[in-house]
Structures are given as structure tokens and as C-alpha cells.
Design a protein around this motif. Sequence first.
Motif, PDB file in Angstrom:
ATOM      1  N   PHE A  14       1.263   3.353  97.638  1.00  0.00           N
ATOM      2  CA  PHE A  14       1.450   4.232  96.481  1.00  0.00           C
ATOM      3  C   PHE A  14       0.187   5.044  96.205  1.00  0.00           C
ATOM      4  CE2 PHE A  14       0.794   4.980  91.934  1.00  0.00           C
ATOM      5  CZ  PHE A  14       1.855   5.829  91.676  1.00  0.00           C
ATOM      6  N   CYS A  18       1.085   8.867  96.595  1.00  0.00           N
ATOM      7  CA  CYS A  18       1.714   9.310  95.348  1.00  0.00           C
ATOM      8  C   CYS A  18       1.431  10.789  95.114  1.00  0.00           C
ATOM      9  CB  CYS A  18       1.225   8.471  94.171  1.00  0.00           C
ATOM     10  SG  CYS A  18      -0.519   8.647  93.762  1.00  0.00           S
ATOM     11  N   SER A  19       2.293  11.389  94.338  1.00  0.00           N
ATOM     12  CA  SER A  19       2.118  12.808  94.018  1.00  0.00           C
ATOM     13  C   SER A  19       1.161  12.948  92.834  1.00  0.00           C
ATOM     14  CB  SER A  19       3.471  13.437  93.666  1.00  0.00           C
ATOM     15  OG  SER A  19       3.925  12.950  92.415  1.00  0.00           O
ATOM     16  N   ASP A  21       1.812  14.302  90.179  1.00  0.00           N
ATOM     17  CA  ASP A  21       2.575  14.046  88.955  1.00  0.00           C
ATOM     18  C   ASP A  21       2.641  12.552  88.633  1.00  0.00           C
ATOM     19  OD1 ASP A  21       3.085  16.759  88.690  1.00  0.00           O
ATOM     20  OD2 ASP A  21       5.033  16.632  89.683  1.00  0.00           O
ATOM     21  N   GLU A  22       2.547  11.723  89.661  1.00  0.00           N
ATOM     22  CA  GLU A  22       2.633  10.280  89.454  1.00  0.00           C
ATOM     23  C   GLU A  22       1.299   9.682  89.026  1.00  0.00           C
ATOM     24  OE1 GLU A  22       5.921   8.629  92.487  1.00  0.00           O
ATOM     25  OE2 GLU A  22       4.246   9.692  93.442  1.00  0.00           O
TER      26      GLU A  22
END
Length: 101
Positions: A14, A18-19, A21-22
Motif C-alpha cells: 500500500f 497508493c495514490s 488521494d489515498e
Amino acid sequence: MNSLADVVLEYYWFLNFCSDDELEPETAVKMMENLAHQIENDFSDPEKVALQEAAKRSLAFILREPDEHGYTPRALVTPEQKDFLQAIIDGHFSGPPIDED
């Protein structure tokens, strides 16, 4: 120990993929670097081996042959994601070695 290694791998995955946004990118990098340091310096050899085995299981799952319906996740995984898992399998917990050629 397999379940714990699977959770650590999922968390590490993760943080790497992850992006924005995350999770804010600078935070993700700091957390990823901290985790890599902990793995390399604080994990026992059996814990490192368990994490390597978790990465092997994950890579095998991702690259498995299509099921009876033709589904396999191999088309969805990026080369970087494969390299990430292979680096852990190879004992490079900070990511793939940098090619200095």
C-alpha cells in the motif's frame, strides 16, 4: 507467522503503490522508509524469511495461470509491482537494487 508477514507485505505494498488521494506522497515515503529500516534492522531472520515467503506467495498468486473462466490478475500488475515483490523475495527490503550501469 505467515499471517503477520502477509499483513506487513500488504501494508508495504500500500505504501509503495497508493495514490496521492489515498495518502500524501511525502508521508507515504517517510512511512515506507521507516518500514524498510525496521525490516532490515529490527526483524529477526525468521521474520525476514516469513516476509520473503509472503512475497513469493503474492507473486505466485498474481502470476498464476488463468482460471477456468480465463481470469488471471497478471495483466493488471505493473512491472514495478512485480519488481517490488521480487526485490523482497531476493532480500532487498528497500526495493530493487539500483542498476549503476
